[in-house]
Design a protein around this motif. Structure first.
Motif, PDB file in Angstrom:
ATOM      1  N   GLY A 141     -13.950  27.655  -2.931  1.00 14.56           N
ATOM      2  CA  GLY A 141     -13.530  26.977  -1.706  1.00 14.56           C
ATOM      3  C   GLY A 141     -14.361  27.454  -0.538  1.00 14.56           C
ATOM      4  N   SER A 142     -14.149  26.828   0.584  1.00 15.48           N
ATOM      5  CA  SER A 142     -14.854  27.240   1.793  1.00 15.48           C
ATOM      6  C   SER A 142     -14.392  28.639   2.192  1.00 15.48           C
ATOM      7  N   SER A 143     -15.194  29.320   3.004  1.00 16.13           N
ATOM      8  CA  SER A 143     -14.807  30.664   3.444  1.00 16.13           C
ATOM      9  C   SER A 143     -13.479  30.631   4.198  1.00 16.13           C
ATOM     10  N   GLU A 144     -13.256  29.559   4.959  1.00 12.34           N
ATOM     11  CA  GLU A 144     -11.994  29.432   5.695  1.00 12.34           C
ATOM     12  C   GLU A 144     -10.813  29.305   4.733  1.00 12.34           C
ATOM     13  N   ALA A 145     -10.990  28.481   3.689  1.00 13.68           N
ATOM     14  CA  ALA A 145      -9.914  28.291   2.712  1.00 13.68           C
ATOM     15  C   ALA A 145      -9.632  29.585   1.951  1.00 13.68           C
ATOM     16  N   MET A 146     -10.698  30.325   1.609  1.00 14.23           N
ATOM     17  CA  MET A 146     -10.530  31.576   0.878  1.00 14.23           C
ATOM     18  C   MET A 146      -9.796  32.617   1.727  1.00 14.23           C
ATOM     19  N   GLU A 147     -10.169  32.707   2.989  1.00 20.07           N
ATOM     20  CA  GLU A 147      -9.525  33.675   3.879  1.00 20.07           C
ATOM     21  C   GLU A 147      -8.044  33.343   4.066  1.00 20.07           C
ATOM     22  N   ALA A 148      -7.757  32.045   4.235  1.00 22.81           N
ATOM     23  CA  ALA A 148      -6.370  31.630   4.436  1.00 22.81           C
ATOM     24  C   ALA A 148      -5.531  31.914   3.193  1.00 22.81           C
ATOM     25  N   LEU A 149      -6.090  31.662   2.019  1.00 17.66           N
ATOM     26  CA  LEU A 149      -5.359  31.911   0.782  1.00 17.66           C
ATOM     27  C   LEU A 149      -5.181  33.410   0.556  1.00 17.66           C
ATOM     28  N   ALA A 150      -6.246  34.186   0.756  1.00 20.73           N
ATOM     29  CA  ALA A 150      -6.188  35.629   0.518  1.00 20.73           C
ATOM     30  C   ALA A 150      -5.174  36.303   1.429  1.00 20.73           C
ATOM     31  N   ARG A 151      -5.052  35.834   2.654  1.00 19.63           N
ATOM     32  CA  ARG A 151      -4.082  36.438   3.581  1.00 19.63           C
ATOM     33  C   ARG A 151      -2.668  36.350   3.037  1.00 19.63           C
TER      34      ARG A 151
END
Length: 203
Positions: A141-151
């Motif tokens: 996924g995009s870096s934004e999607a990855m960060e949102a999911l990881a949080r």
């Protein structure tokens, strides 16, 4: 005694019997998710209390199709996060997940596995790497999607983006409810999951 009184008494007996059969399952499930453990149980997984609903996220499968996180609901899901390369700790987790699922026997179909790769450039590597893990789905996924999911999977020790090499467990309702550190014993994960499958009527 009239017929209506007899029928009412019979219904009460049936309800009482049903409650007696259901009570052990309800108590076991309640004790498990309250964090109670008998001395012989050990501390295999680390419970997330309270369980944390995962907000939907749009991810991309290796064939380019979109996978929404909500589509994973309905089964118990074992998840690992990895950067561009799945190095030795990551590979050990994939092996553990494969073995844990296979050990569930006829209940194995109630469990699924997912690797979330935080670097979208790893797509070509993933197609080769997951061949040894039938049924494992890989998403990027995009870096934004990855960060949102990881949080949403962040714990006191950090988030999945910190390369913790943990295994995360999401229940069939989409709640993050347990995780295992990188050095977790695969047999302990197997026992935890087998117990959950035994007491749960979801997934």
């Amino acid at each position: 005694m009239t017929a209506s009184v007899k029928r009412a008494a019979a219904r009460r007996k049936i309800l009482m019997l049903a409650a007696l059969f259901a009570l052990p399952v309800i108590v076991a499930y309640g004790l498990y998710f309250s964090g109670w453990r008998p001395a012989a149980f050990g501390n295999h997984g680390e419970l997330v209390q309270p369980a944390r609903p995962i907000v939907d996220a749009a991810l991309t499968l290796l064939d380019g199709k979109t996978l929404h996180f909500r589509e994973l609901r309905g089964k118990w899901t074992l998840i690992v996060f990895s950067p561009a390369e799945c190095l030795s700790p990551c590979e050990r987790n994939l092996v553990k997940m494969r073995q844990v699922m296979a050990a569930q026997g006829q209940n194995a179909e109630r469990v699924q596995s997912l690797i979330v790769v935080t670097d979208a450039k790893a797509r070509d590597w993933l197609k080769y790497a997951i061949k040894d893990y039938p049924g494992l789905r890989a998403v990027v996924g995009s870096s934004e999607a990855m960060e949102a999911l990881a949080r949403q999977f962040a714990l006191s020790v950090g988030s999945p983006l910190d390369n913790l090499n943990r295994i995360y467990l999401v229940d069939p309702l989409g709640n993050f409810m347990m995780s295992y550190p990188a050095d977790a014993d695969g047999n302990g994960i197997r026992k935890d999951l087998a117990r959950l499958l035994r007491v749960s009527r979801i997934g």
